[in-house]
Scaffold this active site. Structure first.
Site, PDB file in Angstrom:
ATOM      1  N   ASP A  62      22.091  -4.971  35.223  1.00 19.77           N
ATOM      2  CA  ASP A  62      21.347  -4.442  34.076  1.00 19.77           C
ATOM      3  C   ASP A  62      22.450  -3.908  33.643  1.00 19.77           C
ATOM      4  O   ASP A  62      22.854  -2.601  33.980  1.00 19.77           O
ATOM      5  CB  ASP A  62      20.212  -3.739  34.546  1.00 19.77           C
ATOM      6  CG  ASP A  62      19.522  -2.959  33.354  1.00 19.77           C
ATOM      7  OD1 ASP A  62      20.131  -3.362  32.000  1.00 19.77           O
ATOM      8  OD2 ASP A  62      18.394  -2.448  33.673  1.00 19.77           O
ATOM      9  N   ASN A  89      27.837 -11.168  27.124  1.00 21.83           N
ATOM     10  CA  ASN A  89      27.021 -12.088  26.477  1.00 21.83           C
ATOM     11  C   ASN A  89      25.639 -11.435  26.182  1.00 21.83           C
ATOM     12  O   ASN A  89      24.721 -11.659  25.250  1.00 21.83           O
ATOM     13  CB  ASN A  89      26.721 -13.596  27.339  1.00 21.83           C
ATOM     14  CG  ASN A  89      25.554 -14.200  26.668  1.00 21.83           C
ATOM     15  OD1 ASN A  89      25.709 -14.767  25.471  1.00 21.83           O
ATOM     16  ND2 ASN A  89      24.602 -14.178  27.412  1.00 21.83           N
ATOM     17  N   TYR A 167      20.552  -5.036  15.013  1.00 18.62           N
ATOM     18  CA  TYR A 167      21.399  -6.231  15.415  1.00 18.62           C
ATOM     19  C   TYR A 167      22.775  -6.400  14.686  1.00 18.62           C
ATOM     20  O   TYR A 167      23.842  -6.295  15.275  1.00 18.62           O
ATOM     21  CB  TYR A 167      20.574  -7.454  15.398  1.00 18.62           C
ATOM     22  CG  TYR A 167      21.215  -8.683  16.090  1.00 18.62           C
ATOM     23  CD1 TYR A 167      21.199  -8.741  17.289  1.00 18.62           C
ATOM     24  CD2 TYR A 167      21.957  -9.420  15.421  1.00 18.62           C
ATOM     25  CE1 TYR A 167      21.872  -9.845  18.016  1.00 18.62           C
ATOM     26  CE2 TYR A 167      22.643 -10.554  15.688  1.00 18.62           C
ATOM     27  CZ  TYR A 167      22.553 -10.866  17.008  1.00 18.62           C
ATOM     28  OH  TYR A 167      23.160 -11.867  17.680  1.00 18.62           O
ATOM     29  N   LYS A 171      26.388  -5.505  16.179  1.00 24.22           N
ATOM     30  CA  LYS A 171      27.562  -6.633  16.318  1.00 24.22           C
ATOM     31  C   LYS A 171      28.854  -6.105  15.360  1.00 24.22           C
ATOM     32  O   LYS A 171      29.864  -6.519  15.898  1.00 24.22           O
ATOM     33  CB  LYS A 171      26.869  -8.144  15.734  1.00 24.22           C
ATOM     34  CG  LYS A 171      25.810  -8.457  16.806  1.00 24.22           C
ATOM     35  CD  LYS A 171      26.486  -8.689  18.168  1.00 24.22           C
ATOM     36  CE  LYS A 171      25.391  -9.462  19.049  1.00 24.22           C
ATOM     37  NZ  LYS A 171      25.907  -9.596  20.480  1.00 24.22           N
ATOM     38  N   THR A 202      17.517 -19.648  20.422  1.00 21.54           N
ATOM     39  CA  THR A 202      17.426 -18.939  21.659  1.00 21.54           C
ATOM     40  C   THR A 202      15.804 -18.092  21.674  1.00 21.54           C
ATOM     41  O   THR A 202      15.349 -17.941  20.696  1.00 21.54           O
ATOM     42  CB  THR A 202      18.574 -18.229  21.943  1.00 21.54           C
ATOM     43  OG1 THR A 202      18.681 -17.183  20.811  1.00 21.54           O
ATOM     44  CG2 THR A 202      20.016 -19.112  21.903  1.00 21.54           C
TER      45      THR A 202
END
Length: 244
Positions: A62, A89, A167, A171, A202
């Site tokens: 985790d 990832n 998000y 990134k 996904t």
């Protein structure tokens, strides 16, 4: 125990792009460690990928739990003695919400996995990576983290910046982290790069993507197995480098 066979750790690898990256690396005769929070799903993914004789193993991990991260590093040390490839990832998303309506707590939650988790895992694995003759670190980013794209009103990516603040900015932060690690580790021959898999179907986007997870994994595998002349401190998609 040490081994001449390369060993790769992929975080969040029980599904999606992570699992397909694991599948591709395993096909290259690399021992692949599936890092995942859920033991049942992690074991199931490893078992699926072992079909055909591939060496794929589950490692409880985790990325938001320092104890879990350290335990994974200790396990890899005791079992293999080093690590050759790290693919960061694991990632989550939140929203959609306009930036002005996005609570700081939501941003913080996304950063725990997408930013702080990457730092924690990379720090824990660095001693093992430094024992490799050709270590590679690949950070799974996104073109949604490209400030160049987000600042261009004519870019198709800029439309998403208004609803995905946690998000997108996570990134962008990951991209900056990639450059700084690459600068530090360049002299040691450890190549560190960020990659964008493209808009893949996904769980992260409820399978609305136009590319497959297998297609998205290709660029990560390319950078994870790059030779001495490979790039470092770069941001790559399948077609080549993309702007920060």
């Amino acid at each position: 125990m040490t081994t001449s066979q390369k060993t790769a750790l992929i975080t969040g690898a029980n599904k999606g792009i992570g699992k397909e990256t694991a599948r591709r690396l395993a096909a290259l005769d690399i021992t692949v460690l599936i890092g995942a929070r859920n033991a049942e799903r992690g074991e199931a993914a490893a078992e699926e990928l072992r079909v055909g004789g591939a060496d794929v193993r589950f490692v409880p991990l985790d990325v938001t739990d320092e104890t879990s991260v350290q335990a994974a590093a200790q396990h890899i040390d005791a079992t293999f003695g080093r690590l050759d490839i790290l693919v960061n990832n694991a990632a989550i998303a939140a929203g959609p919400q306009e930036p002005s309506e996005t609570p700081a707590a939501t941003v913080r939650q996304v950063y725990e996995t997408n930013v702080f988790g990457v730092i924690a895992v990379t720090h824990a694995m660095l001693p093992l990576l430094r024992r490799s003759a050709a270590a590679r670190i690949v950070n799974m980013s996104s073109e949604l983290g490209s400030l160049t794209h987000l600042a261009d009103p004519d870019s198709p990516w800029s439309a998403y910046s208004s609803i995905l603040l946690p998000y997108c900015t996570s990134k962008s932060a990951l991209n900056a982290i990639t450059v700084l690690y690459a600068n530090e580790l360049r002299a040691e021959g450890i190549l560190v790069n960020a990659v964008s898999p493209g808009y893949c179907a996904t769980d992260l986007n409820r399978h609305t993507g136009i590319r497959t997870a297998e297609e998205g994994a290709a660029v990560a595998v390319d950078l994870a197995t790059a030779g001495e002349d490979g790039p470092t401190g770069a941001f790559w998609a399948e077609g080549g480098p993309i702007p920060w």
